[in-house]
Design an enzyme around this catalytic site. Sequence first.
Site, PDB file in Angstrom:
ATOM      1  N   VAL A 684       0.621  -1.009   0.532  1.00  0.00           N
ATOM      2  CA  VAL A 684      -0.004   0.119  -0.093  1.00  0.00           C
ATOM      3  C   VAL A 684       0.993   1.575   0.373  1.00  0.00           C
ATOM      4  CG1 VAL A 684      -2.072  -0.998   1.100  1.00  0.00           C
ATOM      5  CG2 VAL A 684       0.001  -0.199   2.384  1.00  0.00           C
ATOM      6  N   GLU A 686       2.749   3.016  -1.592  1.00  0.00           N
ATOM      7  CA  GLU A 686       2.289   3.876  -3.285  1.00  0.00           C
ATOM      8  C   GLU A 686       1.347   4.383  -3.636  1.00  0.00           C
ATOM      9  OE1 GLU A 686       5.732   4.743  -4.263  1.00  0.00           O
ATOM     10  OE2 GLU A 686       6.811   2.915  -4.008  1.00  0.00           O
TER      11      GLU A 686
END
Lengths: 719, 336, 263
Positions: A684, A686
């Site tokens: 998660v 990015e």
Amino acid sequence: MSEEKTVKNRKNKFIGENVNRIDGIFKVTGTARFATDWPVANVAYAVIAKAATAAGTISGIDSAAAEKAPGVIGVITHKNAPKLTPAGNLSGGSVLQDAKIEFFGQHSAVVVAETFEQAQAAAEMIKFTYAKAEARVNFDELIKTAQKSPSPARADVVRGDFEKAYSAAEHKLDAVYETPIEHHQPMEPHSTIAMWEGDNLTIYNPSQVVMGMRGAMATVFGLKPEQVRVITPHIGGGFGAKGGAWGNTALAAMAAKVVKRPVKLALTRQQMVNSVGLRQKNVQRMRLGADATGKLAAIAHETSTHTGTTSQFVEGCGDVSAMTYAVPNSLISYKTTAMNVISPTFVRGPGKAPGSFALECAIDELAYSLKMDPIEFRLKNEPDKDPANGRPWSSRSVVECLRRGSEMFGWKNRKMEPRQVRNGEFLVGSGVAVGSYPARQQGTSAIAKLTRKGTDVEATVELAASDLGTGTHTILAQIAAETLDLPISRISVKIGDSSLPPAAGSVGSVGAASFSNAVSEVCLQCISELQARSPKSSGPSDPVPVNVAELMSEANLTEFQTRVDARPPAQAGQYSSHSFNANFAEVWVNEQTGMIRVNRMVAVTGAGRILNPKTTRSQILGGCIWGIGMALHEESILDPRWGNFVTRTFADYHIPVNLDIGTIDVAFVAEEDKIVNKLGVKGVGEVGIVGVAAAVANAVFNATGKRIRKLPITPDKLM
Amino acid sequence: MRPFKYTRATDVAAAAKTVSTNREAAFLAGGTNLLDLMKEGVAKPSELVDISGLAFSKIRSSGNVISIGSTAKNSDTANHALIRRNFPMLSQAILAGASAQIRNMATNGGNLMQRTRCTYFYDVNMPCNKREPGSGCGAMEGINKGHAIFGWSDKCIATNPSDMSVALMALDAVVKVSGADKKQRSIAFADFHRLPGDTPEKDNTLEPGEMITSIDIPMSSAGMAANSYYLKVRDRASYAFALVSVAAAFEIKGGSVAKARVALGSVSHKPWRCDQAEKLLTGKSLKDLNDASLRAAVDAELMDAKPLEHNGYKVELARRAMVLAFKRALKSEVVA
Amino acid sequence: MSDNFPELVDELTADEAELLEEVLSDLGESRRKFIGQSSTAVLGAVVLQFLAKRTALAGEEMAEFVPLGDEQAVKVSFRVNDAAKSVSVDSRMTLLDALREKLALTGTKKGCDHGQCGACTVMMDGRRVLSCLTLTAQCEGRSVTTIEGVAKGDVLHPMQTAFIKHDGFQCGFCTPGQICSAIGLMHEARNGELSYVSKDMRKTAASITLSDEEIRERMSGNLCRCGAYPNIVAAIREVHTGKATDPMAVIFDMSKEGSDATV
């Protein structure tokens, strides 16, 4: 034996639980050691002096005063620097190998002294003279002659016949979106303690990719990888800036070699803007065509941007347009121009964050012109397989994210026409956008070590992973504890050290998936190997319940260890795997002053199995806040005459402060993805930022009726 | 940072003498701006005379003025009962500046001595007539989004960053100073900061060695307490310098404006007193205060604004911010 | 899970001290002895006993004198985390660098060194200040509290516990400054001090209860690049109001209007 079943029958349940960070105690007591916190005897202090011109050569250096200054024990310039083998970001003059200057603020000397104050004062005394060359620093001029990117990764991607479909489309949008240069600015400036013992180098250095840093230092100093040790248990934020090796780390090691003492070198905040990469400025022309029912027929995403003069790095803004919507005809292209600036590099949500700003604003604009709700418009163009490569999704939850978020946010109350909601001095508006980021697992090795005293077993998992605030320590402890069926207090996690088994990096959202699968596998392997050794056990086919203490006792073992080299599943490559999100923003715009507050946000994410909702939620919060910063505050400005950044400090380069942030509600939709990797973990780090800036910009339009296509949306743009 | 001698002053005259005889010496109080500038290489004192221990930290009522000690901390000043009651706009202005930590360190005298935040001034690699007279102005043809729209010269377009000073300007404050020969004098606030002209290196009218001892605000300005407001517009919600700020204060008597005081911040080399607007608002009946009349007063003031390449927005922003500040100051007194 | 924790002892044995040294220097094997989700206070007690010992030892040493010539050296006597310190320092040395480089108190962080991030926040005579913009020379007779001295006695300061519970950090680099700042904020609220978003400057009160908006404004001098702000506000709100909240709760209540933007 079913691994699923084995893990499900544990007394100790931690995977998916809100376990507090196991390293939290150190962080709240000030005892978590970041690079320059390590006590190292006889350390000397190094300060970098930088070039004050953007192109040309250093024609003269007067370092006499600096050399004679109190406490100074070394002044290193290209004239006396040891010869190295620069590569990657360490090339381009950043490690004092020649007189050439590639950008304003290039490292040009290192001063080493007994104290920081002495080194800093002496560094100011060095006088450089330059043979200046014409610098390529005026983006607005240079971009006019940008050429097709020579990078194969940024070649045109063509699907169908864009021009034909676009010209035939009933509803069209042709708009240009602009995002400025941005800087990562982690709270911990890049800093290093370097020390040599003979030909062996040890560096305390924040490194998102531990083994990558080791390799880079080995290459630049002509060493075998085993001769370099990188220690980095805690990293004060990275966001991409600490993904690769930059000149400052090599200079610290070089200085330590020259003065034959351990050396501490921290970049100043001002030096961060031209030392460790940046997010390039992107000008994205979007052309979208749809039919009367809102079905997309054509999309072109043409990015014009710059590279450095010594690297071809270009982030993939167009990637989002290749895969987010079902569009039969598309064109993705990149034009670039070289500029005398520090090399662009990965920044949180590389490509996707600025790319989604363009795409998701364009979608909002087109939906508005069709008088369609932007969620409905998106649902209408939802792809059933990845349009970029035709592969099936391993899982996809965009629709779920939109539906759930819509309910949480109260989207049904949103007015389609702008300027309809007012609260005192404020115009209130709502916006939505979606995002995604590829999910991948990379090869990672791990060792599990068990120690038994009577019926008490303690376990340590070891791998050269990193934790830059993402929560790596904690999720790995959770996995080991549950898999081995031990209390979490019996688990130690050793990471952030290159002497441990090689692991993937904390970059591109591969960390969690790679590390957690390796730890899971090594713990499962522990159990099966112990079962095989246990005389009472009927072998590995009888795994439930697990009692490692009993197994070790039966095998008469007090110590046991095993290692795995975990690899991504073979089938993963046949699918398209991404994390997904939907972002909803409500902005309050002061109609008179133009000041904007994102009063509340809802961020819904589908990212496979969530190992720890508490720390994962925090990562999403961080992504949202980065996106708000991108939308409203962040902008690095080059003076087009000289190529220096006029936004060198936190007073000039604004990142959001606490008061800029309202309420952010985070939710996860259930995604059970058995394809992406064994644990079904997607990552998660990015995805959290992707789509956020667009949601905010769309909300600003809904509030004010003003469509701002050039970030950041500062008050002057609303006058 | 070059080495410097550090001494703790125990006596005003001796401290003043040191700084007046050694042109490279400087007073040190809170240090929040001076140390920053020293680390940037902008300020290079050879000697620092720490005056924070001198007896100028009182805030007290003295005859018909409230006297604010120069070494009193910004936070103590903003929270002092005398200031809150009589000059709430000053509290607001101080609290609009910097962060809680910095306000706990920064002194009132130091706040007035703040130097510009112009990025060309701060970066020793850039030309700047203020930092290095004769080297040119980097901002004039450069990135001048934050620069002046009033009173600039061809030598310097910098703005004064102080919030506190904008309120003090509107409150008709007087700066009390003490010099090397123990000579005391009073400087009207409007005369304390100066326009850049040909000597932008000089921010104010202090003589070498002169030290601010207090800032006195006439009690006559307390009549505006109920109808005053400090509005700060910035690029983020907090902890940022102003794009434009407005100090607006009114004394209402018998249903009309008996007194109006308006000053703008971040638009000039000094806090910008808005005489034109004040004149047009004074004497107005509250019944006649509306968007149009407020706007007219503001327009009169802004007629002479001379924006640069990147700061044209400041004129419109100042226009809107002034009207908004007037309304917030006047609260229910005016039907907008 | 309390049975997984060692008995608390008044004095650390040599072995325990060694163990803790390892705990503090690495997230190594020994952490398991002390870590648990629900008992941070218990862990804190052990760590803090150790820290107190170490700090006391450091206090006996005179910090190294840097020979620069008499003109630039300044002798300073002050208190750091309740221990008397007498140091002779380069006049240029900031309090931040003295703490980190001379007194082995590396909890206080250098984020910008120019008063623009708040990572170096410490308390001076009970008020939060920035150690990067304070010369050590200015600390004569003062009392400084750093993150290492926040938890006196044998338990963590409630703010530290709340930061763990509410996940008020990610990378942890700004955290010491955030916590010192938050504690300073609580003092200021108890004194009835104002902020720019306070509604009425003229209204005085002995002590005030802060809204979220007030907490946000008062914490705006502490940047967090990881974006832990909502969690930081939740932690401070909990300690400030004494009302425990669920760190995972979805906060926005659709039945209410949005919170009040004020600027």
